[in-house]
Scaffold this active site. Structure first.
Site, PDB file in Angstrom:
ATOM      1  N   HIS A 183      57.270 -12.780  -5.457  1.00  0.00           N
ATOM      2  CA  HIS A 183      57.519 -13.374  -6.782  1.00  0.00           C
ATOM      3  C   HIS A 183      57.063 -14.841  -6.827  1.00  0.00           C
ATOM      4  O   HIS A 183      56.721 -15.350  -7.897  1.00  0.00           O
ATOM      5  CB  HIS A 183      59.013 -13.359  -7.118  1.00  0.00           C
ATOM      6  N   CYS A 214      56.383  -6.352  -1.243  1.00  0.00           N
ATOM      7  CA  CYS A 214      57.686  -7.020  -1.241  1.00  0.00           C
ATOM      8  C   CYS A 214      58.008  -7.383   0.206  1.00  0.00           C
ATOM      9  O   CYS A 214      58.085  -6.486   1.061  1.00  0.00           O
ATOM     10  CB  CYS A 214      58.715  -6.033  -1.805  1.00  0.00           C
ATOM     11  N   ASN A 215      58.159  -8.658   0.469  1.00  0.00           N
ATOM     12  CA  ASN A 215      58.468  -9.096   1.840  1.00  0.00           C
ATOM     13  C   ASN A 215      59.810  -8.536   2.300  1.00  0.00           C
ATOM     14  O   ASN A 215      59.976  -8.147   3.455  1.00  0.00           O
ATOM     15  CB  ASN A 215      58.555 -10.629   1.902  1.00  0.00           C
ATOM     16  N   THR A 216      60.772  -8.505   1.386  1.00  0.00           N
ATOM     17  CA  THR A 216      62.121  -8.061   1.743  1.00  0.00           C
ATOM     18  C   THR A 216      62.099  -6.579   2.142  1.00  0.00           C
ATOM     19  O   THR A 216      62.714  -6.185   3.138  1.00  0.00           O
ATOM     20  CB  THR A 216      63.084  -8.281   0.550  1.00  0.00           C
ATOM     21  N   CYS A 222      57.832 -14.538  -0.425  1.00  0.00           N
ATOM     22  CA  CYS A 222      58.340 -13.598  -1.426  1.00  0.00           C
ATOM     23  C   CYS A 222      57.246 -13.429  -2.464  1.00  0.00           C
ATOM     24  O   CYS A 222      56.668 -14.422  -2.930  1.00  0.00           O
ATOM     25  CB  CYS A 222      59.604 -14.161  -2.071  1.00  0.00           C
ATOM     26  N   TYR A 237      66.264  -7.555  -4.387  1.00  0.00           N
ATOM     27  CA  TYR A 237      66.569  -6.844  -3.139  1.00  0.00           C
ATOM     28  C   TYR A 237      67.107  -7.824  -2.087  1.00  0.00           C
ATOM     29  O   TYR A 237      67.767  -7.433  -1.147  1.00  0.00           O
ATOM     30  CB  TYR A 237      65.296  -6.210  -2.547  1.00  0.00           C
ATOM     31  N   GLY A 238      66.732  -9.086  -2.272  1.00  0.00           N
ATOM     32  CA  GLY A 238      66.966 -10.101  -1.239  1.00  0.00           C
ATOM     33  C   GLY A 238      68.408 -10.266  -0.797  1.00  0.00           C
ATOM     34  O   GLY A 238      68.672 -10.697   0.321  1.00  0.00           O
ATOM     35  N   ASP A 246      57.380  -3.005  -5.687  1.00  0.00           N
ATOM     36  CA  ASP A 246      58.141  -4.225  -5.411  1.00  0.00           C
ATOM     37  C   ASP A 246      59.521  -4.050  -6.034  1.00  0.00           C
ATOM     38  O   ASP A 246      59.732  -3.148  -6.858  1.00  0.00           O
ATOM     39  CB  ASP A 246      57.430  -5.446  -6.025  1.00  0.00           C
ATOM     40  N   SER A 247      60.416  -4.934  -5.664  1.00  0.00           N
ATOM     41  CA  SER A 247      61.749  -4.919  -6.266  1.00  0.00           C
ATOM     42  C   SER A 247      61.667  -5.251  -7.756  1.00  0.00           C
ATOM     43  O   SER A 247      62.665  -5.153  -8.461  1.00  0.00           O
ATOM     44  CB  SER A 247      62.631  -5.957  -5.586  1.00  0.00           C
TER      45      SER A 247
HETATM   46  N1  DGL Z   1      59.428  -9.773  -4.275  1.00  0.00           N
HETATM   47  C1  DGL Z   1      60.304  -9.613  -3.219  1.00  0.00           C
HETATM   48  C2  DGL Z   1      59.873 -10.166  -1.902  1.00  0.00           C
HETATM   49  O1  DGL Z   1      58.686 -10.302  -1.692  1.00  0.00           O
HETATM   50  C3  DGL Z   1      61.739  -9.435  -3.368  1.00  0.00           C
HETATM   51  C4  DGL Z   1      62.552 -10.409  -4.025  1.00  0.00           C
HETATM   52  C5  DGL Z   1      63.908  -9.821  -4.238  1.00  0.00           C
HETATM   53  O2  DGL Z   1      63.997  -8.769  -4.844  1.00  0.00           O
HETATM   54  O3  DGL Z   1      64.881 -10.428  -3.767  1.00  0.00           O
HETATM   55  O4  DGL Z   1      60.666 -10.442  -1.056  1.00  0.00           O
END
Ligand code: DGL
Length: 263
Positions: free
Chosen positions: A186, A74-76, A184, A43-44, A11-12
């Site tokens: 997080h 990580c969705n992003t 996300c 990462y977003g 993940d990020s």
């Molecule tokens: N945990 C991440 C997600 O699922 C990324 C959040 C991020 O780094 O902006 O998108």
């Protein structure tokens, strides 16, 4: 690749540990390596090219550790990079995407909300999924700006979090949503706070359990499921300070190893 090789998860940052917990609960004997790229979070707000290049870096780290499968927690990263990863590396990948489909199938108000990063909401893959399942359903998309850095800093509650959450759910409440999708990895750490701010008829959906199920199915399909019942090696690497990982994983302290490492 063999069944005792670890499952790699990245993940990020620390958010994907919400997915790791689901995977570990469902598959308690699997060896796992979790990579928290906190140095480059969030990462977003990054460009697609940057997200792809960071995802490749994380994948290559995990492949050097002989991972038999990679979960992009990580969705992003999933919505921007998973097709490139699948084209370039010869290992099964599992991604996580906002759970729009179950929300769309269950909604009675025909109105759902999605809280995710800018990178996820603007991705082509998200638009495809969203269009495929949401005919006649109104979607209120909200970017959770500022939430990831707070969670990365170990702040899961308190005035800053509450103020941001209130601001982000207001348009959803105005649109009379009955489901809020957490897009996300997080954000599941904010569910206790979110629940205090929304009426009880609104259901919060996240994709963690579904990703764990999918991991099991794919391991079985590739004959990679670990049938050995020895105590697993559960490793966590971060390229930032370990404090937040320690906080989020405090229930597992006696079973896991957390290391700071450059990557
Ligand atoms: N945990 C991440 C997600 O699922 C990324 C959040 C991020 O780094 O902006 O998108």
């Amino acid at each position: 690749m063999n069944t005792l090789d670890p499952i790699g998860i990245f993940d990020s940052g620390v958010g994907g540990t919400s997915i790791w917990k689901e995977i570990h609960q469902l598959l308690p004997f699997e060896n796992t390596i979790y990579l928290a790229d906190s140095k480059h979070a969030p990462y977003g707000n990054k460009s697609r090219d940057e997200i792809i290049s960071l995802s490749r870096k994380n994948t290559e780290f995990l492949l050097r550790k002989e991972c038999k499968m990679i979960v992009v927690a990580c969705n992003t990263a999933t919505t921007n990079a998973i097709s490139v990863l699948r084209e370039n590396y010869d290992v099964p990948f599992i991604g996580i995407e906002p759970a729009i489909k179950p929300a769309a199938l269950q909604t009675h108000s025909n109105s759902i909300g999605i809280l995710a990063t800018k990178g996820t909401l603007s991705s082509h893959l998200f638009h495809l999924t969203s269009q495929a399942f949401t005919d006649n359903i109104s979607i209120t998309e909200v970017i959770g700006k500022g939430l990831v850095p707070l969670i990365e800093a170990g702040i899961l509650d308190g005035p800053e979090i509450i103020q941001l959450l209130k601001k982000y759910i207001q348009p959803m409440l105005d649109a009379r949503v009955d489901h809020i999708v957490l897009g996300c990895s997080h954000y599941p750490y904010l569910i206790p706070q979110l629940e205090k701010l929304i009426p009880p008829n609104i259901t919060i959906i996240d994709s963690g359990a579904a990703v764990a199920q999918q991991t099991k199915i794919l391991l079985e399909k590739h004959n990679l499921l670990n049938t050995d019942d020895r105590v697993p090696l559960l490793q966590f690497f971060t390229n930032s300070e370990i404090d937040t990982l320690q906080l989020l994983l405090r229930d597992y302290t006696d079973r896991i190893v957390i290391e700071e490492r450059e990557f």
